[in-house]
Design an enzyme around this catalytic site. Structure first.
Site, PDB file in Angstrom:
ATOM      1  N   GLY A   1       3.811  -8.489  26.237  1.00 40.33           N
ATOM      2  CA  GLY A   1       3.366  -9.574  25.300  1.00 40.33           C
ATOM      3  C   GLY A   1       4.326  -9.955  24.353  1.00 40.33           C
ATOM      4  O   GLY A   1       5.138  -9.018  24.011  1.00 40.33           O
TER       5      GLY A   1
ATOM      6  N   ARG B   1       4.538  -9.488  32.547  1.00 40.59           N
ATOM      7  CA  ARG B   1       3.807  -8.061  32.502  1.00 40.59           C
ATOM      8  C   ARG B   1       3.932  -7.611  33.787  1.00 40.59           C
ATOM      9  O   ARG B   1       3.231  -6.418  34.284  1.00 40.59           O
ATOM     10  CB  ARG B   1       2.420  -8.359  32.116  1.00 40.59           C
ATOM     11  CG  ARG B   1       2.122  -8.663  30.766  1.00 40.59           C
ATOM     12  CD  ARG B   1       0.623  -8.905  30.318  1.00 40.59           C
ATOM     13  NE  ARG B   1       0.329  -9.268  28.978  1.00 40.59           N
ATOM     14  CZ  ARG B   1       0.615  -8.566  27.960  1.00 40.59           C
ATOM     15  NH1 ARG B   1       1.056  -7.204  27.865  1.00 40.59           N
ATOM     16  NH2 ARG B   1       0.109  -9.175  26.735  1.00 40.59           N
TER      17      ARG B   1
ATOM     18  N   ASP C   1       3.546  -0.435  24.608  1.00 35.74           N
ATOM     19  CA  ASP C   1       3.054   0.510  25.307  1.00 35.74           C
ATOM     20  C   ASP C   1       3.127   0.528  26.901  1.00 35.74           C
ATOM     21  O   ASP C   1       4.015   1.521  27.476  1.00 35.74           O
ATOM     22  CB  ASP C   1       1.584   1.072  24.894  1.00 35.74           C
ATOM     23  CG  ASP C   1       1.080   2.173  25.837  1.00 35.74           C
ATOM     24  OD1 ASP C   1       1.253   3.352  25.546  1.00 35.74           O
ATOM     25  OD2 ASP C   1       0.132   1.842  26.613  1.00 35.74           O
TER      26      ASP C   1
ATOM     27  N   THR D   1       5.159  -4.260  19.173  1.00 36.37           N
ATOM     28  CA  THR D   1       4.089  -4.493  19.409  1.00 36.37           C
ATOM     29  C   THR D   1       3.373  -4.936  18.079  1.00 36.37           C
ATOM     30  O   THR D   1       3.379  -4.139  17.124  1.00 36.37           O
ATOM     31  CB  THR D   1       2.975  -3.673  20.407  1.00 36.37           C
ATOM     32  OG1 THR D   1       1.676  -3.882  20.378  1.00 36.37           O
ATOM     33  CG2 THR D   1       3.358  -2.238  19.641  1.00 36.37           C
TER      34      THR D   1
ATOM     35  N   ASP E   1       0.437  -4.451  17.584  1.00 35.29           N
ATOM     36  CA  ASP E   1      -0.762  -3.576  17.464  1.00 35.29           C
ATOM     37  C   ASP E   1      -0.286  -2.106  16.590  1.00 35.29           C
ATOM     38  O   ASP E   1      -1.167  -1.464  16.295  1.00 35.29           O
ATOM     39  CB  ASP E   1      -1.194  -3.050  18.815  1.00 35.29           C
ATOM     40  CG  ASP E   1      -2.127  -4.132  19.302  1.00 35.29           C
ATOM     41  OD1 ASP E   1      -2.628  -5.108  18.750  1.00 35.29           O
ATOM     42  OD2 ASP E   1      -2.333  -3.836  20.597  1.00 35.29           O
TER      43      ASP E   1
ATOM     44  N   ASP F   1       1.019   0.638  17.634  1.00 29.93           N
ATOM     45  CA  ASP F   1       0.074   1.921  18.219  1.00 29.93           C
ATOM     46  C   ASP F   1       1.068   2.769  18.983  1.00 29.93           C
ATOM     47  O   ASP F   1       0.732   3.597  19.739  1.00 29.93           O
ATOM     48  CB  ASP F   1      -1.211   1.472  18.875  1.00 29.93           C
ATOM     49  CG  ASP F   1      -0.582   0.676  20.039  1.00 29.93           C
ATOM     50  OD1 ASP F   1       0.166   0.050  20.290  1.00 29.93           O
ATOM     51  OD2 ASP F   1      -1.697   0.157  20.882  1.00 29.93           O
TER      52      ASP F   1
ATOM     53  N   ARG G   1      -6.060  -3.848  20.869  1.00 29.85           N
ATOM     54  CA  ARG G   1      -6.783  -3.510  21.956  1.00 29.85           C
ATOM     55  C   ARG G   1      -7.441  -2.029  21.703  1.00 29.85           C
ATOM     56  O   ARG G   1      -8.643  -1.669  22.149  1.00 29.85           O
ATOM     57  CB  ARG G   1      -5.780  -3.537  23.171  1.00 29.85           C
ATOM     58  CG  ARG G   1      -6.299  -3.191  24.319  1.00 29.85           C
ATOM     59  CD  ARG G   1      -5.314  -3.194  25.589  1.00 29.85           C
ATOM     60  NE  ARG G   1      -4.778  -4.558  25.448  1.00 29.85           N
ATOM     61  CZ  ARG G   1      -5.541  -5.618  26.339  1.00 29.85           C
ATOM     62  NH1 ARG G   1      -6.575  -5.281  26.992  1.00 29.85           N
ATOM     63  NH2 ARG G   1      -5.023  -6.863  26.194  1.00 29.85           N
TER      64      ARG G   1
END
Length: 347
Positions: free
Chosen positions: A12, A73, A104, A126, A128, A130, A172
């Site tokens: 992404g 992706r 990730d 990212t 996120d 994470d 997510r």
């Protein structure tokens, strides 16, 4: 020139990718490398879709969102023959070191590709935040800023109409955006995948606010928060993208309907979605991306492949990809407890 470096962006998009590309190109040129951009992630290596990157190519892109290289992706491990194709493309272009900018999924693929003999260095991005091995990833700061601004705007309408406002944000498997922006924006309840909370607990917390005379509430929920804990209805099975990631069906809407049904309080839902990925990166993301881009070229020059560069404390570090991919950064329960403490909801 001492050699050739390749750079790609996978997964992404997020703000700050162009700043990282710019840093790779300019630091690479400073070290006498020629830099080649790989278009559309791993797909560009499979299809030999590339373009040369020069100082002129990256002029003025530091403030732009998205990625000038495009992304996809595509999973290079899905088809075994693709690895041979990737190696052939790299050899044909004379690329002796590949910079892989991704989250990730992209970094996991980079680890597998590296184990098959491709010399590469990863850069974590990212929204996120994470990825294990770094305190922060490119794109996170901008996403938190966008969500915090949305919370600020929702406060006025929530208070005016005495409503519950549910804000669904990305996240997510880890709710770091929800937690950080929720704290910064003064959310009254923050729901994340990392900490399981039942619907009964949620309703009790919000009802306590109304008993205390607080006639509105802001609830921030990460998209990956478990449906079985929140929704009172059957949730349809989700589709998945080409990397196997779940395409979420909208926990915010389920939560909003359930809260209105149980509490009898008018509830509205806002889903920010891909707005969180777009726009110009914050200064912090531009600076982080620049440091990591420079560090990636430094690792290539040193011949240190199969690693990811990241930020730990105030130091730029190199972490083996084999350590990066075995776990992810989840929210510590103490972090969540602190956010709950200042939300004004006390059991």
């Amino acid at each position: 020139m001492t050699g050739v470096i390749g750079v790609l962006t996978g997964g992404g998009d997020c703000p700050g990718l162009n700043a990282a590309i710019r840093a790779v190109v300019r630091s690479g040129i400073a070290k006498k490398y020629r830099v080649i951009g790989i278009l559309n992630g791993w797909q560009g290596l499979i299809g030999n879709d590339t373009l040369p990157l020069t100082d002129h190519s990256v002029s003025g892109i530091i403030s732009l969102g998205g990625t000038i290289l495009g992304t996809s992706r595509t999973d290079p491990m899905k088809n075994p023959e693709d690895i041979d194709t990737i190696k052939h493309t790299l050899d044909k272009l004379g690329i002796e070191g590949l910079v892989v900018i991704g989250g990730d999924g992209t970094l996991r693929a980079a680890h597998e590709v590296s184990n098959r003999g491709v010399p590469l260095v990863g850069i974590p991005k990212t929204i996120d935040n994470d990825v294990f091995g770094t305190d922060v990833t490119i794109g996170f700061d901008t996403a938190v800023f966008i969500v915090t601004e949305a919370i600020d705007r929702l406060h006025t309408t929530a208070e005016s109409h005495h409503r519950i406002m549910v804000l669904e944000v990305m996240g997510r498997r880890s709710g770091r955006i929800a937690l950080a922006a929720g704290m910064a924006g003064g959310a009254d309840l923050i729901l994340v995948p990392d900490v399981r909370v039942s619907m009964e607990e949620i309703c009790q917390s919000l009802h306590a606010r109304y008993r205390a005379g607080k006639k509105f509430s802001i609830v921030v929920v990460a998209e990956g928060t478990r449906h079985e804990d929140i929704a009172g209805t059957t949730v349809p099975e989700c589709d998945r993208d080409e990397c196997g990631h779940e395409k979420f069906v909208g926990i915010g809407n389920f939560l909003g309907k359930e809260l209105e049904h149980r509490l009898g309080i008018e509830t509205r839902v806002t889903v920010l979605g891909h707005v969180q990925r777009g726009g110009s990166p914050t200064a912090q993301d531009r600076i982080l991306a620049t440091h990591l881009g420079i560090a990636a070229v430094k690792q290539i020059q040193a011949g240190n492949f199969g690693c990811m560069v990241g930020l730990q404390g105030n130091q730029i570090v190199s972490v083996p990809l084999e350590k990066v991919v075995i776990q992810y950064r989840s929210i510590d329960p103490e972090e969540y407890a602190r956010a709950k403490m200042v939300a004004g909801i006390h059991d």
